[in-house]
Design an enzyme around this catalytic site. Structure first.
Site, PDB file in Angstrom:
ATOM      1  N   LYS A 156       0.838  -1.223   0.000  1.00  9.00           N
ATOM      2  CA  LYS A 156       0.000   0.000   0.000  1.00  9.00           C
ATOM      3  C   LYS A 156       0.866   1.264   0.000  1.00  9.00           C
ATOM      4  O   LYS A 156       0.702   2.165   0.852  1.00  9.00           O
ATOM      5  CB  LYS A 156      -0.963  -0.026   1.196  1.00  9.00           C
TER       6      LYS A 156
HETATM    7  N1  PMP Z   1      -7.117  -2.744  -3.159  1.00  4.44           N
HETATM    8  C1  PMP Z   1      -6.636  -1.498  -3.094  1.00  4.44           C
HETATM    9  C2  PMP Z   1      -5.728  -1.032  -4.178  1.00  4.44           C
HETATM   10  C3  PMP Z   1      -6.995  -0.641  -2.042  1.00  4.44           C
HETATM   11  O1  PMP Z   1      -6.507   0.603  -1.991  1.00  4.44           O
HETATM   12  C4  PMP Z   1      -7.896  -1.105  -1.049  1.00  4.44           C
HETATM   13  C5  PMP Z   1      -8.333  -0.179   0.055  1.00  4.44           C
HETATM   14  N2  PMP Z   1      -7.494  -0.243   1.156  1.00  4.44           N
HETATM   15  C6  PMP Z   1      -8.356  -2.428  -1.133  1.00  4.44           C
HETATM   16  C7  PMP Z   1      -7.954  -3.219  -2.207  1.00  4.44           C
HETATM   17  C8  PMP Z   1      -9.222  -3.014  -0.061  1.00  4.44           C
HETATM   18  O2  PMP Z   1      -8.466  -3.259   1.098  1.00  4.44           O
HETATM   19  P1  PMP Z   1      -9.100  -3.217   2.538  1.00  4.44           P
HETATM   20  O3  PMP Z   1     -10.236  -4.171   2.540  1.00  4.44           O
HETATM   21  O4  PMP Z   1      -8.003  -3.643   3.462  1.00  4.44           O
HETATM   22  O5  PMP Z   1      -9.528  -1.827   2.776  1.00  4.44           O
END
Ligand code: PMP
Length: 315
Positions: A156
């Site tokens: 991330k």
């Molecule tokens: N993929 C990406 C690229 C994201 O930015 C997110 C948001 N955090 C997600 C998937 C979903 O992840 P999460 O369920 O941990 O929020």
């Protein structure tokens, strides 16, 4: 409204939280972040933080993956968030954004070793990021998902979100709600900021971790809930776009996106443009859980209660 943020080990109002123009992260997107939800329950007058410890774990892994220094206050993230919510006295659901960035005042170094990092946390009231009620239309992006052989999406990292912004902008410009990324080799990856699932013949399928996705915490939650509560297994594997287009149901998952039905991909309607039965069931379950209305899954919540107008952490 009060608007406190956490910045440089202190709580300050947002208008006092500035970065210097020489900050490394401003030039190169060197940092990583998280997104956490606080769900307000008006009946219990509490805020429920969802899976905050799992978010902390992912942030720590991001530091390792990118080889960045972990700021020492990152370990206290849950406690800092509780204090921040208290200072802001929210009585609505909020989105909480912890960000760790390379705060060293230099732009003439690319060697990330020994560069200082800073934790900042900012919040914004948020009900829904996408249209969870009526569903969304996806556009298969002409931008491909950034390959993990170039930058690891599962860390991330802040800089990689230029990829998200380009795809999202293209989709919105063309009248869609959100973008769908394919990998460099043409398999389904994820939404611009969401993971994707589809249902076919009573089996759930989602792209595997080798599909350049972020390993979403909501994705993990859905896999667990589908199995434990609805006896539906999820297969994680490579997914072809043609399979997705022929699916019985498609939905997106994410902290922001929650569980959002997909009713159309490009020109193709999914389930005749109707929201599917499984998506509806999972969504209902998810909303009950995150609002603290399901005792079985309270293990995922940190409750921040109000008492005489003040909020405090329970348990
Ligand atoms: N993929 C990406 C690229 C994201 O930015 C997110 C948001 N955090 C997600 C998937 C979903 O992840 P999460 O369920 O941990 O929020």
């Amino acid at each position: 409204m009060k608007n406190f943020v956490y910045f440089n080990n202190k709580f300050v109002t947002k208008n006092k939280a500035y970065v210097n123009i020489d900050t490394h992260a401003l030039h190169y997107g060197t940092g990583f972040f998280g997104g956490i939800r606080g769900y307000w329950n008006a009946n219990t007058k509490s805020m429920f933080l969802f899976r905050v410890k799992d978010h902390l774990k992912r942030l720590k892994n991001s530091a390792k993956l990118l080889g960045l220094e972990q700021p020492s206050d990152l370990n206290n993230l849950p406690e800092i968030i509780v204090k921040l919510l208290k200072k802001n006295s929210y009585k609505t659901s909020v989105y909480i954004r912890p960000i760790v960035f390379v705060s060293e005042l230099t732009y003439l170094k690319f060697d990330l070793r020994n560069l200082s990092t800073t934790l900042a946390i900012t919040t914004v009231p948020l009900e829904h990021y996408l249209n969870v009620k009526n569903g969304v239309k996806l556009m298969v992006s002409s931008w491909r998902r950034q390959s993990s052989s170039a930058i690891p999406p599962r860390a991330k990292p802040t800089g990689i979100y230029l990829n998200t912004a380009l795809a999202n902008t293209e989709a919105k410009t063309k009248g869609f709600d959100e973008a769908l990324f394919l990998t460099q080799d043409g398999y389904v990856s994820e939404g611009s900021a969401e993971n994707i699932f589809f249902l076919k013949n009573n089996k759930l399928v989602t792209p595997d971790l080798d599909s350049d996705i972020l390993e979403g915490i909501t994705r993990r939650t859905v896999v667990e809930l589908a199995k434990a509560e609805l006896c539906i297994e999820t297969v994680e594997r490579k997914v072809k776009l043609s399979e997705l287009l022929c699916a019985d149901e498609v939905f997106l998952t994410g902290t922001g996106a929650e569980i959002t039905p997909v009713i159309q991909i490009d020109k193709k309607k999914i389930n005749k443009g109707e929201i599917g039965e499984l998506t509806t069931k999972l969504q209902k379950l998810y909303f009950e859980i995150v609002h603290g209305k399901n005792n079985k899954y309270k293990k995922w919540l940190t409750e921040v209660k109000t008492k005489g107008g003040e909020i405090y952490e329970k348990g």
